[in-house]
Design a protein around this motif. Sequence first.
Motif, PDB file in Angstrom:
ATOM      1  N   MET A 214       1.669  14.934   8.094  1.00 58.88           N
ATOM      2  CA  MET A 214       2.994  14.405   8.445  1.00 58.88           C
ATOM      3  C   MET A 214       2.921  12.908   8.721  1.00 58.88           C
ATOM      4  SD  MET A 214       6.164  15.135   8.781  1.00 58.88           S
ATOM      5  CE  MET A 214       7.477  14.032   9.225  1.00 58.88           C
ATOM      6  N   THR A 215       1.962  12.547   9.558  1.00 63.43           N
ATOM      7  CA  THR A 215       1.873  11.110   9.880  1.00 63.43           C
ATOM      8  C   THR A 215       1.459  10.312   8.644  1.00 63.43           C
ATOM      9  OG1 THR A 215      -0.317  11.592  10.715  1.00 63.43           O
ATOM     10  CG2 THR A 215       1.395  11.243  12.356  1.00 63.43           C
ATOM     11  N   ALA A 216       0.587  10.899   7.826  1.00 58.88           N
ATOM     12  CA  ALA A 216       0.161  10.213   6.609  1.00 58.88           C
ATOM     13  C   ALA A 216       1.370  10.026   5.697  1.00 58.88           C
ATOM     14  CB  ALA A 216      -0.919  11.025   5.904  1.00 58.88           C
ATOM     15  N   HIS A 217       2.227  11.033   5.690  1.00 58.17           N
ATOM     16  CA  HIS A 217       3.430  10.973   4.887  1.00 58.17           C
ATOM     17  C   HIS A 217       4.345   9.856   5.384  1.00 58.17           C
ATOM     18  CE1 HIS A 217       6.046  12.665   1.918  1.00 58.17           C
ATOM     19  NE2 HIS A 217       7.061  12.625   2.755  1.00 58.17           N
ATOM     20  N   LEU A 218       4.464   9.760   6.718  1.00 57.43           N
ATOM     21  CA  LEU A 218       5.299   8.712   7.308  1.00 57.43           C
ATOM     22  C   LEU A 218       4.718   7.330   7.005  1.00 57.43           C
ATOM     23  CD1 LEU A 218       6.467   9.961  10.811  1.00 57.43           C
ATOM     24  CD2 LEU A 218       7.855   9.410   8.821  1.00 57.43           C
TER      25      LEU A 218
ATOM     26  N   VAL B 291      15.068  -2.597   7.682  1.00 62.38           N
ATOM     27  CA  VAL B 291      15.272  -3.447   8.857  1.00 62.38           C
ATOM     28  C   VAL B 291      15.571  -4.878   8.416  1.00 62.38           C
ATOM     29  CG1 VAL B 291      14.118  -4.460  10.856  1.00 62.38           C
ATOM     30  CG2 VAL B 291      13.869  -2.024  10.373  1.00 62.38           C
ATOM     31  N   LEU B 292      14.771  -5.376   7.455  1.00 55.87           N
ATOM     32  CA  LEU B 292      14.967  -6.738   6.968  1.00 55.87           C
ATOM     33  C   LEU B 292      16.335  -6.883   6.308  1.00 55.87           C
ATOM     34  CD1 LEU B 292      11.477  -7.680   5.501  1.00 55.87           C
ATOM     35  CD2 LEU B 292      12.669  -8.810   7.367  1.00 55.87           C
ATOM     36  N   PHE B 293      16.727  -5.839   5.563  1.00 53.44           N
ATOM     37  CA  PHE B 293      18.012  -5.880   4.877  1.00 53.44           C
ATOM     38  C   PHE B 293      19.160  -5.982   5.883  1.00 53.44           C
ATOM     39  CE2 PHE B 293      21.710  -3.958   2.872  1.00 53.44           C
ATOM     40  CZ  PHE B 293      21.761  -4.687   1.691  1.00 53.44           C
ATOM     41  N   ALA B 294      19.008  -5.303   7.016  1.00 57.72           N
ATOM     42  CA  ALA B 294      20.080  -5.241   7.996  1.00 57.72           C
ATOM     43  C   ALA B 294      20.090  -6.437   8.942  1.00 57.72           C
ATOM     44  CB  ALA B 294      19.964  -3.950   8.794  1.00 57.72           C
ATOM     45  N   ALA B 295      19.056  -7.280   8.865  1.00 59.62           N
ATOM     46  CA  ALA B 295      18.908  -8.365   9.849  1.00 59.62           C
ATOM     47  C   ALA B 295      20.163  -9.230  10.000  1.00 59.62           C
ATOM     48  CB  ALA B 295      17.696  -9.219   9.489  1.00 59.62           C
ATOM     49  N   PRO B 296      20.877  -9.588   8.898  1.00 60.00           N
ATOM     50  CA  PRO B 296      22.045 -10.463   9.079  1.00 60.00           C
ATOM     51  C   PRO B 296      23.143  -9.848   9.939  1.00 60.00           C
ATOM     52  CG  PRO B 296      21.365 -10.456   6.792  1.00 60.00           C
ATOM     53  CD  PRO B 296      20.560  -9.405   7.475  1.00 60.00           C
ATOM     54  N   TYR B 297      23.146  -8.492  10.071  1.00 57.81           N
ATOM     55  CA  TYR B 297      24.196  -7.849  10.863  1.00 57.81           C
ATOM     56  C   TYR B 297      23.840  -7.807  12.340  1.00 57.81           C
ATOM     57  CZ  TYR B 297      25.721  -6.335   6.293  1.00 57.81           C
ATOM     58  OH  TYR B 297      26.129  -6.333   4.992  1.00 57.81           O
TER      59      TYR B 297
ATOM     60  N   ARG C 244       3.173   6.256   4.516  1.00 56.66           N
ATOM     61  CA  ARG C 244       3.482   5.825   3.164  1.00 56.66           C
ATOM     62  C   ARG C 244       4.828   5.129   3.086  1.00 56.66           C
ATOM     63  NH1 ARG C 244       2.057   8.188  -2.195  1.00 56.66           N
ATOM     64  NH2 ARG C 244       4.235   7.782  -2.630  1.00 56.66           N
ATOM     65  N   TRP C 245       5.726   5.536   3.964  1.00 56.67           N
ATOM     66  CA  TRP C 245       7.095   5.052   3.837  1.00 56.67           C
ATOM     67  C   TRP C 245       7.417   3.873   4.741  1.00 56.67           C
ATOM     68  CZ3 TRP C 245       9.675   6.226  -0.272  1.00 56.67           C
ATOM     69  CH2 TRP C 245       9.316   7.396  -0.973  1.00 56.67           C
ATOM     70  N   TRP C 246       6.414   3.373   5.500  1.00 54.67           N
ATOM     71  CA  TRP C 246       6.758   2.283   6.425  1.00 54.67           C
ATOM     72  C   TRP C 246       7.245   1.015   5.727  1.00 54.67           C
ATOM     73  CZ3 TRP C 246       4.459  -2.432   6.391  1.00 54.67           C
ATOM     74  CH2 TRP C 246       3.180  -2.530   5.834  1.00 54.67           C
ATOM     75  N   PRO C 247       6.754   0.691   4.506  1.00 56.66           N
ATOM     76  CA  PRO C 247       7.316  -0.519   3.884  1.00 56.66           C
ATOM     77  C   PRO C 247       8.818  -0.390   3.636  1.00 56.66           C
ATOM     78  CG  PRO C 247       5.313   0.148   2.762  1.00 56.66           C
ATOM     79  CD  PRO C 247       5.683   1.271   3.671  1.00 56.66           C
TER      80      PRO C 247
END
Lengths: 288, 356
Positions: free
Chosen positions: B1-5, B16-22, B7-10
Motif C-alpha cells: 500500500m505504501t509502495a503504491h502511494l 498542489v503546484l497546480f493549485a498554488a495560485p488559488y 509511486r503517486w507522490w509526484p
Amino acid sequence: MNTVVLLACTGLGLGALYFLVASGLSLIFGLMDVLNFAHGALLSIGAYAAWWAATDGGMGFWLAVPFGTLVGTAASVLLELALIRPLYARPRDQILATVGVGLALPALLMGIWGSDARPFPQPAALAGTVDLLGATVPVNRFVLMAAALVVLVLLRLFLARTRYGLIVRAGVEDRAMVTALGIDVRKAFTLVFAIGGAAASLGGALAGLYFGSVNPSQGTGLLIFAFVVVVMGGMGSVTGAAVASVGVGLVQQFANYYTAAGLGDLSVVVLLAVLLLVKPRGLTGRLA
Amino acid sequence: MTAHLKRWWPLALLLVLFAAPYSALPVPGLLDGPLGSPGSLQLIALCLLYGGLATGYDLLLGRTGLLSFGHALYFATGLYATDLAMLEFGLGFVPAALFGVACTVALALLLGSVSLRVTGIGFSMVTLAFAQAGSILVQRNPGGLTGGEEGRSAPAEHLPDALIGIQNTANLYWIALAYLVVTLAVVHWTVSSPTGRIWAGIRENERRVEVLGLRPYGFKLVAFTVSGALAGAGGVVYLLLTGGATPQAAGSDATLALLVMVVLGGSGTRWGPLLGGVLYTWAAHRLGDLANSDSIAQLPAVLRVPLSQPLFLLGTLFVAVVYLLPGGLAKLPARLRGGRAAKTAVPVTAVPEGAA
C-alpha cells in the motif's frame, strides 16, 4: 603600413597576455586533466593586488607588479592545497570545484571594490609611445611581449633542465606511469599550479597596464580566449600555447580592425572550430 | 500500500503546484508575499522554469556524459528567435514560439554535428567557443536586431491578452509548470527508451558501445538536439516570464549556472536537477533581497561584503556541495541511510578495513 605595424604590435601584446594565462592552464590540464575555471579569478586577484599596491599601498609600479604576482601565486597554492588536492581521485569534481571558485572570487572582488573599472596607474616610463616603422605604438605592448618572452624562456628552461620539470613533462605524457615509478605527482602538481598562478597573476597586473584599468570580470573574459589558445596549441604544450597565443591575438586584432568590430572575436572562435575539425588534437598533435 | 502511494507522490505534488495560485497561504521566510500573490508566483514560476532547464541540461551531462559549456546558446536562441519573429516579422506569439523552437533545433543539429566530432574536453571547448560566439554576436547588436546590452522587450501587441499584466501572472505560472512537466516527461521517456539505454552506455564507456557495433555519434547528436530543443522551449517561457530578451541569457555564466544547478541537485538522477534548479533560482533571488536588507547593511564590513554578493555565496555553496555531498542533494537520503546501515552492519559482519 603604419596601421599594420600598430595592429601587429597590439595583437602581439594581446597574444602575450593570452600566453601568460594559457601557459599555466595548459600545464595544469596536461598534468592532471583539470580544466581550471578559477584561473581567470587568479588573474583578477593579481590585477587587483597590483592595483591596490600601486594606489592605496603607495608602492611604485615596479614593486606593485611583483607584489600582485606574489599574492596571486599564494592564492593559487592555497587553492590547490585546500580544494583541488582533496579531490585528487575525482577529476570531474576538481573541475567543478574550480567552477565554484571561479564564480565566488570575482563576486568577492566586486563586493569589495565595486563592479566599476578602476583606472590603473601608469608609470611615466610606460605611459608614452614609441615610433616603429612610422607607427606610434604604446610602450606597454612591448612590456607585455617582453614579459611573455621571459616567462616562455623560464618555463622552457624549467621543463627542460630541472628534475621537477622532467617529472612534469613525464606526467603530462603519462601520469599513471610516473606514479607507478614511485614519484609523487601531487608535489609536481602543486608546483605547476603555483607557476600557473604566478604567470596568470603577472598577466593580470600587466592587463591593468594594457587595458588602462582593472575590473572584476576581466579575468573571466580573458579566460575564454585562454581556453581557445590551450585547445588550439594542444593540451599540455607550452610551445603550442605560445604559437596559438600569437595567432589568436593577431587574428583578433586584424579582423576587428578590417571588418566590423566584434568579428575578430568571432573569427577566433571559428578558427578554433575549424582547427579542431581538421586536427582534433590541436596544433602540436597532443591529445585534446 | 505504501509502495503504491509512493509511486503517486509526484502526481500529488503536481496537483498542489497546480493549485498554488488559488492559495493565499503565507510562507514567511521562503517568499515575500502569500503563495498566490503575483510576486510569489513569478518567483516560483522562474524556479520551475530553471528546474526544467536543468533537467534538460542533465540529459547531456548526467545521462549521456557530455559536458557541454554552451547550453546557454540554445536557451538564448529560443528566447531571441521568438522575440525577433514577433518584433521583426510581426508573427503572432504561437507561430513565433514555434519558429523559435525550430531555429533552436536547427542550430543544435548543426553545431552538435560539428562539435560532437571531437570527444572529451575538446567537445566542451568547442561548445564553449560556439556559445561565446553567440554571446558576442548578441552583444554586438548586428543590424540593430538584438538590441545589444539593452536587449529587446517583447511586443505586448503580439502576445495574447491572457499573458499580459500582473493580474495574469497565474497563467504564466501554469505555462512554466507545463514546461517543467513536459521536460520531465520527455527526459524520462527518452531515457527509458532503447536510445536512452545507449546514452547510459556511452556515459559509462563509449568504446564499449562502439565495440557492440553501434556508432555513438548519432546517439549523442540525438541527445544534443533534444536537450537543445528543450532549452529553446525554456527560452520561450523565459521570454513570457520576464517580458524581454537580455544578453545575460547567452553568456557563459548562464551555462555555468545550469551546471551548478545540476551538480547541486544530483547529476543523472530523476529529480536531482529539478531540485537543484529550483533551489538555486530561489536562493539567487532571495539572497539578492537579503543583500539589500537592513539587517545586512548594519553588519561589520567583514561579514557584509561577502553576504551582499549572491554569486559569492552560491559559488561557495557549490564548492561545499562538490566537496561534502558527491552526487548532490538527491543522493543525500541514500547516503544517510547507507551511513547508518554501514554503522550497524560493520560490527556484525566484522568487515576488515579496506575490504570494501
